[in-house]
Each structure stands twice: as C-alpha cells, then as structure tokens.
Design an enzyme around this catalytic site. Structure first.
Site, PDB file in Angstrom:
ATOM      1  N   THR A  49      14.062   5.203  90.928  1.00 12.06           N
ATOM      2  CA  THR A  49      13.805   3.864  90.033  1.00 12.06           C
ATOM      3  C   THR A  49      12.726   4.056  88.934  1.00 12.06           C
ATOM      4  O   THR A  49      12.396   3.209  88.124  1.00 12.06           O
ATOM      5  CB  THR A  49      13.236   2.545  90.971  1.00 12.06           C
ATOM      6  OG1 THR A  49      12.065   3.111  91.656  1.00 12.06           O
ATOM      7  CG2 THR A  49      14.264   2.315  92.194  1.00 12.06           C
ATOM      8  N   ARG A  61       8.849  -0.782  98.266  1.00 13.23           N
ATOM      9  CA  ARG A  61       9.315  -1.818  97.174  1.00 13.23           C
ATOM     10  C   ARG A  61      10.554  -1.761  96.535  1.00 13.23           C
ATOM     11  O   ARG A  61      10.983  -3.159  96.094  1.00 13.23           O
ATOM     12  CB  ARG A  61       8.131  -1.665  95.906  1.00 13.23           C
ATOM     13  CG  ARG A  61       6.789  -1.640  96.369  1.00 13.23           C
ATOM     14  CD  ARG A  61       5.852  -1.596  94.812  1.00 13.23           C
ATOM     15  NE  ARG A  61       6.032  -0.251  94.549  1.00 13.23           N
ATOM     16  CZ  ARG A  61       5.219   0.931  94.861  1.00 13.23           C
ATOM     17  NH1 ARG A  61       4.362   0.623  95.816  1.00 13.23           N
ATOM     18  NH2 ARG A  61       5.233   2.143  94.286  1.00 13.23           N
ATOM     19  N   ARG A  80       4.102  23.943  91.400  1.00  9.57           N
ATOM     20  CA  ARG A  80       4.443  24.794  89.891  1.00  9.57           C
ATOM     21  C   ARG A  80       3.892  26.120  89.978  1.00  9.57           C
ATOM     22  O   ARG A  80       4.290  27.125  89.602  1.00  9.57           O
ATOM     23  CB  ARG A  80       4.131  23.934  88.662  1.00  9.57           C
ATOM     24  CG  ARG A  80       5.011  23.074  88.504  1.00  9.57           C
ATOM     25  CD  ARG A  80       4.594  22.075  86.929  1.00  9.57           C
ATOM     26  NE  ARG A  80       5.243  21.052  86.848  1.00  9.57           N
ATOM     27  CZ  ARG A  80       4.859  20.062  86.163  1.00  9.57           C
ATOM     28  NH1 ARG A  80       3.792  20.145  85.777  1.00  9.57           N
ATOM     29  NH2 ARG A  80       5.539  19.055  86.267  1.00  9.57           N
ATOM     30  N   CYS A  89       6.176  18.439  81.151  1.00 12.80           N
ATOM     31  CA  CYS A  89       6.779  18.207  79.913  1.00 12.80           C
ATOM     32  C   CYS A  89       6.700  18.682  78.656  1.00 12.80           C
ATOM     33  O   CYS A  89       7.488  19.004  77.829  1.00 12.80           O
ATOM     34  CB  CYS A  89       7.062  16.582  79.922  1.00 12.80           C
ATOM     35  SG  CYS A  89       5.624  15.673  80.347  1.00 12.80           S
ATOM     36  N   SER A  96       5.658   7.383  77.865  1.00  9.78           N
ATOM     37  CA  SER A  96       6.304   7.570  78.825  1.00  9.78           C
ATOM     38  C   SER A  96       6.087   8.718  79.742  1.00  9.78           C
ATOM     39  O   SER A  96       6.780   8.901  80.801  1.00  9.78           O
ATOM     40  CB  SER A  96       7.916   7.655  78.305  1.00  9.78           C
ATOM     41  OG  SER A  96       8.015   8.664  77.497  1.00  9.78           O
ATOM     42  N   LYS A 102      -2.205  22.853  82.616  1.00 11.65           N
ATOM     43  CA  LYS A 102      -0.813  23.203  82.814  1.00 11.65           C
ATOM     44  C   LYS A 102      -0.100  24.120  81.542  1.00 11.65           C
ATOM     45  O   LYS A 102       0.604  25.065  81.905  1.00 11.65           O
ATOM     46  CB  LYS A 102      -0.071  21.918  82.906  1.00 11.65           C
ATOM     47  CG  LYS A 102      -0.261  21.214  84.006  1.00 11.65           C
ATOM     48  CD  LYS A 102       0.111  19.665  84.410  1.00 11.65           C
ATOM     49  CE  LYS A 102      -0.500  18.957  85.207  1.00 11.65           C
ATOM     50  NZ  LYS A 102       0.129  17.431  85.170  1.00 11.65           N
ATOM     51  N   ARG A 122      -2.705  11.786  73.526  1.00 14.78           N
ATOM     52  CA  ARG A 122      -1.745  10.958  73.883  1.00 14.78           C
ATOM     53  C   ARG A 122      -1.372  10.036  72.603  1.00 14.78           C
ATOM     54  O   ARG A 122      -2.557   9.815  72.082  1.00 14.78           O
ATOM     55  CB  ARG A 122      -2.044   9.889  74.871  1.00 14.78           C
ATOM     56  CG  ARG A 122      -1.157   8.984  75.652  1.00 14.78           C
ATOM     57  CD  ARG A 122      -0.117   9.661  76.409  1.00 14.78           C
ATOM     58  NE  ARG A 122      -0.559  10.136  77.697  1.00 14.78           N
ATOM     59  CZ  ARG A 122       0.004  10.761  78.535  1.00 14.78           C
ATOM     60  NH1 ARG A 122       1.468  11.254  78.179  1.00 14.78           N
ATOM     61  NH2 ARG A 122      -0.435  11.527  79.668  1.00 14.78           N
ATOM     62  N   HIS A 147       7.711  14.052  73.219  1.00 12.49           N
ATOM     63  CA  HIS A 147       6.655  14.519  73.179  1.00 12.49           C
ATOM     64  C   HIS A 147       6.769  15.919  72.035  1.00 12.49           C
ATOM     65  O   HIS A 147       7.426  16.673  71.831  1.00 12.49           O
ATOM     66  CB  HIS A 147       6.229  15.577  74.431  1.00 12.49           C
ATOM     67  CG  HIS A 147       5.809  14.568  75.536  1.00 12.49           C
ATOM     68  ND1 HIS A 147       5.649  13.188  75.276  1.00 12.49           N
ATOM     69  CD2 HIS A 147       5.395  15.056  76.996  1.00 12.49           C
ATOM     70  CE1 HIS A 147       5.303  12.969  76.803  1.00 12.49           C
ATOM     71  NE2 HIS A 147       5.020  14.022  77.596  1.00 12.49           N
ATOM     72  N   ASN A 196      10.827  13.603  76.358  1.00 12.43           N
ATOM     73  CA  ASN A 196      10.077  14.069  77.427  1.00 12.43           C
ATOM     74  C   ASN A 196      10.844  13.618  78.749  1.00 12.43           C
ATOM     75  O   ASN A 196      10.536  14.371  79.981  1.00 12.43           O
ATOM     76  CB  ASN A 196       8.676  13.748  77.496  1.00 12.43           C
ATOM     77  CG  ASN A 196       8.412  12.215  77.038  1.00 12.43           C
ATOM     78  OD1 ASN A 196       8.638  11.782  76.015  1.00 12.43           O
ATOM     79  ND2 ASN A 196       8.064  11.546  78.185  1.00 12.43           N
TER      80      ASN A 196
HETATM   81  P1  A2P Z   1       9.189   2.359  93.145  1.00  6.84           P
HETATM   82  O1  A2P Z   1       9.704   1.938  91.705  1.00  6.84           O
HETATM   83  O2  A2P Z   1       9.491   1.630  94.175  1.00  6.84           O
HETATM   84  O3  A2P Z   1       7.586   2.090  93.023  1.00  6.84           O
HETATM   85  P2  A2P Z   1       7.321   6.134  87.194  1.00  6.84           P
HETATM   86  O4  A2P Z   1       6.900   7.508  87.275  1.00  6.84           O
HETATM   87  O5  A2P Z   1       8.036   5.681  86.308  1.00  6.84           O
HETATM   88  O6  A2P Z   1       6.133   4.884  87.476  1.00  6.84           O
HETATM   89  O7  A2P Z   1       8.255   6.168  88.626  1.00  6.84           O
HETATM   90  C1  A2P Z   1       7.763   6.695  89.666  1.00  6.84           C
HETATM   91  C2  A2P Z   1       8.927   6.676  90.913  1.00  6.84           C
HETATM   92  O8  A2P Z   1       8.309   7.212  91.987  1.00  6.84           O
HETATM   93  C3  A2P Z   1       9.586   5.357  91.214  1.00  6.84           C
HETATM   94  O9  A2P Z   1      10.942   5.609  91.632  1.00  6.84           O
HETATM   95  C4  A2P Z   1       8.658   4.983  92.462  1.00  6.84           C
HETATM   96  O10 A2P Z   1       9.285   3.849  93.209  1.00  6.84           O
HETATM   97  C5  A2P Z   1       8.504   6.316  93.273  1.00  6.84           C
HETATM   98  N1  A2P Z   1       7.473   6.095  94.123  1.00  6.84           N
HETATM   99  C6  A2P Z   1       6.015   5.720  93.958  1.00  6.84           C
HETATM  100  N2  A2P Z   1       5.391   5.721  94.856  1.00  6.84           N
HETATM  101  C7  A2P Z   1       6.386   6.185  95.956  1.00  6.84           C
HETATM  102  C8  A2P Z   1       6.249   6.183  97.352  1.00  6.84           C
HETATM  103  N3  A2P Z   1       4.795   5.923  97.955  1.00  6.84           N
HETATM  104  N4  A2P Z   1       7.263   6.509  98.151  1.00  6.84           N
HETATM  105  C9  A2P Z   1       8.352   6.641  97.475  1.00  6.84           C
HETATM  106  N5  A2P Z   1       8.606   6.755  96.023  1.00  6.84           N
HETATM  107  C10 A2P Z   1       7.536   6.228  95.374  1.00  6.84           C
END
Ligand code: A2P
Length: 342
Positions: free
Chosen positions: A15, A43, A103, A132, A162, A225, A247, A254, A324
C-alpha cells in the site's frame, strides 16, 4: 538459483508509494506471475486492490502465511525486512528487499539490473535492492567504471520527497499550501514554521542539505549508503566517494551531480560513446536538460550536462536523474525478479 517460470509473487508494503509502483510495473511488464498476494500493516488489511490479475485483498503481514510464495518483493521498512524476510526465505521464497537491512551483508548480493546482473547468482535467499540515489548514480557510473575503472566520485544528490514514502509527498503538498498562501513572507523572512516534523527544516520553497540522519564523521546514513553501496555494486573497495545528500522540494525524481575520475583519463567522445549506448539510460544534450520532473513515470535514467572536468583534469562531470520510485526502487526490484525467472 532460479525460481519458477511463473512464480507466485507477494508484495510486502503493497500500500506504500513503492509497493503501489511495484504493482503498476508488474502490470505494465505483463510479468508472468501465477499468483499475486499483497501485504501491509493491520491498518490496510482487508482493503481490496484491483489489479490486472483480479481483485486482491490486502493481508496483514503479521499474520500472513508465507508458505507458497516464490518471490517476495519487500518495501515496508527495514524493521519489517529484518523480522519477516527470514521467515519467507525459510518457506522457500526468494526475497528482493528494498530496505537497507541486508544490503551490506556479505551473503546478500546488491544488484542494479543492467549494471551488475551477474551478482544475483550468488544469492542465498535474499537479494538487496540498492538505495534509490545510489541506483541512479550507478546507471551512469557503472558503464564508465567497466570501461575505465572508477577511482573517485564526488557526488551531490538532489533527492525528492517521495524517497521518504507517501508521508514525504503529503508533507511537501501541505507545506506548499502553507507557504503558498503568503509567499511574501518567504521574502521578508517573517514566515511561519509549517506543521509536521518529518524533515528537520521546511522542505517547500527550500532545500535541505541533510537527507537521512547524521551517523559517523558528520555524514548521514544516506551519504554512507552511497559510499558503501557504490563499492559493493562495482566490486571495488578502493573507490573514493565524497557524498553530500540534499532533500529538495520535488515530488518524484532523484538527481545526482557527480564528478568522476578513473584509472586513466576519459574524454568526452569516449564518454558519449559509452553512455550513449548504456542500457536503461538516455543521454540528453544540454538543450534538453534532464530534470526530475522529466523522469516521473519513466523507466530510463536520464543523463545530461556531460562534460570533461576542468579543475582536476581527466575526469567527467555529469547530472543523472531518475524516478526514484521506479528505477530507484520498484522497477529495479521487478527487474531483479525477472532475472530470477527460469
Ligand atoms: P500501511 O499502508 O498499512 O501502513 P511508505 O513508505 O509509502 O510509507 O509505505 C510503507 C509501506 O510499509 C506501506 O505499505 C505500509 O503499510 C507498510 N508498513 C508500514 N509499517 C508496517 C508494519 N508494521 N507491518 C506491515 N507493513 C507495514
């Protein structure tokens, strides 16, 4: 080391900004997968995502059973990678991990597709996707290194928000809104601090010469990195890298301005011949200057401002820029999955 011709794929962090891009790229490339599972935090569990392969219900990573997954693309942060990647590997999956967790592990290849593909053959269950910014830099530095042997790289990054995930893009949008209501205050200096603590200083209408957090010797983790990953990817421990990671108020893309010196002088004609044919890149002239916004949604890394060094002669200076979320993360992960196919 290969997996199946039609693997069962899981995206962990599906997500997020990178996870969603992974889904799009699998779709665009008509990746020959047998099954697609999407995982995220509790969530998002239960949410339905429409894909080329039908509707997929997001699973809670904490309770998802990794059995039956052939390739897992992880992009949910280093803590989740450290905890869950070994569980997927124990069930027979190959994990392609976008975090920095593994890594620099000697048993984990760090691979930029189209630069050091062969390294993937040594994997023992986990393959790491590079940072990235390093990825963008390597698409230009890699082909030059193979021709002339990279010795020194002085590099300053211009990293989009991003790179901090969806929350980075949300923060920039809200700060543009905040300052945009009274841009005169940015001239008078009487501006109000925007809400949010994602970045150390305001990011809208500003640049922040500190990406990541300071670790050793006054350098940030992002800068380290670039040092360590460059050496590992190009398989040369002696490369001197002088990084500064910045940033900038850009949504996606990037950029990296780099000066490079090699075992021997490299002139412009040779550099044009090498970079003009390097896979996964486009060499732009100085009329069509490549910028981050040109790369959004694009697979290729754009290279421009190519010129011979004038201070310390014999080297090259250039600007490389790439999406990126795509080559810097999701696209490379999918390309690595393609390298694993039979
Ligand atoms: P969620 O959308 O349910 O929070 P980004 O880097 O764009 O913020 O996305 C981080 C991704 O990692 C999202 O899909 C987020 O899910 C997931 N994520 C963050 N914390 C957890 C967790 N504790 N367990 C599983 N997935 C996680």
């Amino acid at each position: 080391m290969n997996v199946l011709a039609e693997p069962r794929i899981a995206i962990v962090g599906a997500t997020g900004a990178v996870g969603q891009t992974m889904i799009s790229i699998l779709e665009e490339r008509r990746f020959p997968l047998a099954d697609l599972r999407l995982m995220a935090s509790s969530r998002s569990a239960g949410r339905i995502v429409e894909t080329r392969w039908g509707s997929v219900k997001v699973e809670d990573l904490a309770s998802a059973d990794p059995a039956g997954v052939d390739i897992a693309l992880f992009s949910a942060g280093g803590a989740r990678s450290l905890k869950f990647a070994p569980r997927f590997v124990a069930e027979g999956a190959v994990v392609i991990d976008n975090s920095s967790a593994f890594r620099m592990d000697d048993a984990v290849p760090l691979v930029v597709a189209q630069v050091n593909d062969e390294a993937i053959r040594s994997h023992e269950g986990i393959v790491a996707n590079p940072n990235c910014t390093t990825m963008v830099a390597m698409m230009a530095a890699g082909p030059l290194h193979y021709a002339a042997g990279l010795r020194t790289m002085i590099a300053t990054s211009y990293q989009s928000v991003s790179g901090s995930g969806q929350k980075g893009m949300d923060q920039l949008a809200s700060e543009i809104d905040h300052f945009g209501k009274d841009t005169k205050s940015l001239v008078s200096g009487r501006w109000q601090e925007p809400p949010g603590d994602l970045y150390a200083r305001p990011i809208a209408y500003n640049v922040l010469p500190l990406a990541g957090s300071i670790t050793d010797a006054g350098y940030t983790d992002e800068e380290w990195k670039l040092v360590h990953e460059t050496r590992k990817i190009l398989d040369r421990d002696t490369i001197a890298v002088e990084p500064t990671c910045v940033r900038v108020p850009v949504m996606v893309g990037h950029g990296i301005a780099a000066s490079l010196w090699f075992d021997r002088p490299v002139d412009l004609d040779e550099a044009v011949a090498i970079l003009g044919t390097a896979p996964g890149t486009e060499l732009w002239d100085d009329v069509r200057v490549p910028t981050p916004i040109d790369t959004a949604g694009k697979d290729d890394i754009l290279i421009g401002r190519l010129r011979e060094t004038v201070g310390h002669k014999g080297g090259l200076s250039l600007f490389a820029v790439g999406d990126n979320l795509r080559k810097g993360a999701a696209l490379n992960a999918v390309q690595l999955a393609e390298l694993l196919l039979l």
